[in-house]
Design a protein around this motif. Structure first.
Motif, PDB file in Angstrom:
ATOM      1  N   LEU A 242     -69.076 -29.652  -2.871  1.00 14.23           N
ATOM      2  CA  LEU A 242     -68.188 -30.719  -2.412  1.00 14.23           C
ATOM      3  C   LEU A 242     -68.347 -30.946  -0.912  1.00 14.23           C
ATOM      4  O   LEU A 242     -68.483 -32.084  -0.453  1.00 14.23           O
ATOM      5  CB  LEU A 242     -66.729 -30.392  -2.742  1.00 14.23           C
ATOM      6  N   LYS A 243     -68.359 -29.869  -0.145  1.00  7.88           N
ATOM      7  CA  LYS A 243     -68.509 -30.000   1.306  1.00  7.88           C
ATOM      8  C   LYS A 243     -69.838 -30.652   1.671  1.00  7.88           C
ATOM      9  O   LYS A 243     -69.904 -31.505   2.556  1.00  7.88           O
ATOM     10  CB  LYS A 243     -68.379 -28.636   1.975  1.00  7.88           C
TER      11      LYS A 243
ATOM     12  N   GLN B 190     -69.726 -34.396   0.696  1.00  7.20           N
ATOM     13  CA  GLN B 190     -68.879 -35.124   1.640  1.00  7.20           C
ATOM     14  C   GLN B 190     -69.579 -35.281   2.986  1.00  7.20           C
ATOM     15  O   GLN B 190     -69.507 -36.346   3.610  1.00  7.20           O
ATOM     16  CB  GLN B 190     -67.534 -34.406   1.819  1.00  7.20           C
TER      17      GLN B 190
ATOM     18  N   ARG C 192     -69.037 -24.694  -6.332  1.00 10.96           N
ATOM     19  CA  ARG C 192     -68.462 -26.036  -6.491  1.00 10.96           C
ATOM     20  C   ARG C 192     -67.847 -26.517  -5.172  1.00 10.96           C
ATOM     21  O   ARG C 192     -68.023 -27.671  -4.781  1.00 10.96           O
ATOM     22  CB  ARG C 192     -67.420 -26.020  -7.612  1.00 10.96           C
ATOM     23  N   ASP C 193     -67.162 -25.622  -4.467  1.00 10.49           N
ATOM     24  CA  ASP C 193     -66.574 -25.976  -3.174  1.00 10.49           C
ATOM     25  C   ASP C 193     -67.649 -26.287  -2.137  1.00 10.49           C
ATOM     26  O   ASP C 193     -67.528 -27.249  -1.373  1.00 10.49           O
ATOM     27  CB  ASP C 193     -65.665 -24.850  -2.671  1.00 10.49           C
ATOM     28  N   SER C 194     -68.700 -25.473  -2.111  1.00 10.40           N
ATOM     29  CA  SER C 194     -69.770 -25.744  -1.145  1.00 10.40           C
ATOM     30  C   SER C 194     -70.513 -27.023  -1.510  1.00 10.40           C
ATOM     31  O   SER C 194     -70.957 -27.761  -0.623  1.00 10.40           O
ATOM     32  CB  SER C 194     -70.721 -24.559  -1.024  1.00 10.40           C
TER      33      SER C 194
ATOM     34  N   GLU D 195     -63.833 -36.919  -3.667  1.00 11.16           N
ATOM     35  CA  GLU D 195     -62.697 -36.003  -3.598  1.00 11.16           C
ATOM     36  C   GLU D 195     -62.969 -34.675  -4.261  1.00 11.16           C
ATOM     37  O   GLU D 195     -62.434 -33.656  -3.862  1.00 11.16           O
ATOM     38  CB  GLU D 195     -61.466 -36.631  -4.256  1.00 11.16           C
ATOM     39  N   GLU D 196     -63.793 -34.695  -5.301  1.00 13.19           N
ATOM     40  CA  GLU D 196     -64.007 -33.463  -6.043  1.00 13.19           C
ATOM     41  C   GLU D 196     -65.356 -33.512  -6.747  1.00 13.19           C
ATOM     42  O   GLU D 196     -65.792 -34.557  -7.219  1.00 13.19           O
ATOM     43  CB  GLU D 196     -62.884 -33.286  -7.071  1.00 13.19           C
TER      44      GLU D 196
ATOM     45  N   THR E 296     -66.576 -21.276  -8.607  1.00 12.23           N
ATOM     46  CA  THR E 296     -65.672 -22.023  -7.731  1.00 12.23           C
ATOM     47  C   THR E 296     -66.267 -22.145  -6.330  1.00 12.23           C
ATOM     48  O   THR E 296     -66.189 -23.209  -5.710  1.00 12.23           O
ATOM     49  CB  THR E 296     -64.303 -21.330  -7.671  1.00 12.23           C
ATOM     50  N   ALA E 297     -66.875 -21.079  -5.846  1.00 13.11           N
ATOM     51  CA  ALA E 297     -67.468 -21.102  -4.499  1.00 13.11           C
ATOM     52  C   ALA E 297     -68.609 -22.104  -4.421  1.00 13.11           C
ATOM     53  O   ALA E 297     -68.706 -22.875  -3.456  1.00 13.11           O
ATOM     54  CB  ALA E 297     -67.956 -19.706  -4.126  1.00 13.11           C
TER      55      ALA E 297
END
Length: 174
Positions: free
Chosen positions: A147-148, A151, A143-145, A164-165, A140-141
């Motif tokens: 995404l950031k 973006q 994947r979040d990084s 968005e994801e 999850t971490a």
């Protein structure tokens, strides 16, 4: 005497057959009832609950202007294959990625800038650690990084975040 034994065997066979049929019917009826109860919707939501849920969804979509249009998914053309260090040994990781976005115009821009997006994703994946990727929190971490980073890259290129994801559609670690 032989005739009496023959009659007793025939009577025993009929009883066994009747018992088997009764047991089979009970199992079929019981299985059908269990399937009915498990697969049927036992509770229907009251109308007030449905209205409240609809209103909350409407306010959520109204407050987020970037979520206009239906969700579109753009798959990265190749899976990302890379080595990550671990405490006991290095591991090989393969991740298949799709990007979720909204609007066909955004889809065209994303497709046009796939090489830049791949570079951003590779920068994030190169910082990974095998011990972290084993856990769900580590996945999850990253994947979040990812995404950031995507973006941020799209903000630099197009002036909008667009994505968005980031979704992992395949994740293999050996």
């Amino acid at each position: 005497m032989a005739e009496e034994e023959l009659k007793m065997e025939e009577g025993g066979k009929k009883r066994k057959m009747i018992i088997i049929i009764v047991v089979a019917l009970v199992l079929l009826v019981g299985g059908g009832a269990a399937a009915f109860f498990l697969l049927s919707d036992s509770e229907e939501a009251p109308a007030d609950t449905l209205n409240a849920e609809t209103q909350s969804v409407e306010t959520t979509t109204a407050s987020a202007p970037s979520q206009t249009g239906s969700a579109l998914y753009v798959a990265m053309p190749r899976p990302f294959v890379f080595n990550v260090p671990g405490s006991s040994r290095d591991r090989l990781v393969e991740i298949k990625v799709q990007l979720m976005l909204r609007g066909s115009d955004n889809e065209e821009q994303i497709k046009m800038h796939i090489p830049s997006i791949e570079g951003a994703l590779l920068r994030v994946f190169s910082t990974a650690n095998a011990d972290d990727l084993v856990t769900e929190a580590g996945k999850t971490a990253i994947r979040d990084s990812a995404l950031k980073e995507v973006q941020k890259k799209m903000q630099e290129i197009t002036g909008k975040q667009l994505v968005e994801e980031v979704l992992f559609t395949g994740f293999v670690m050996q």
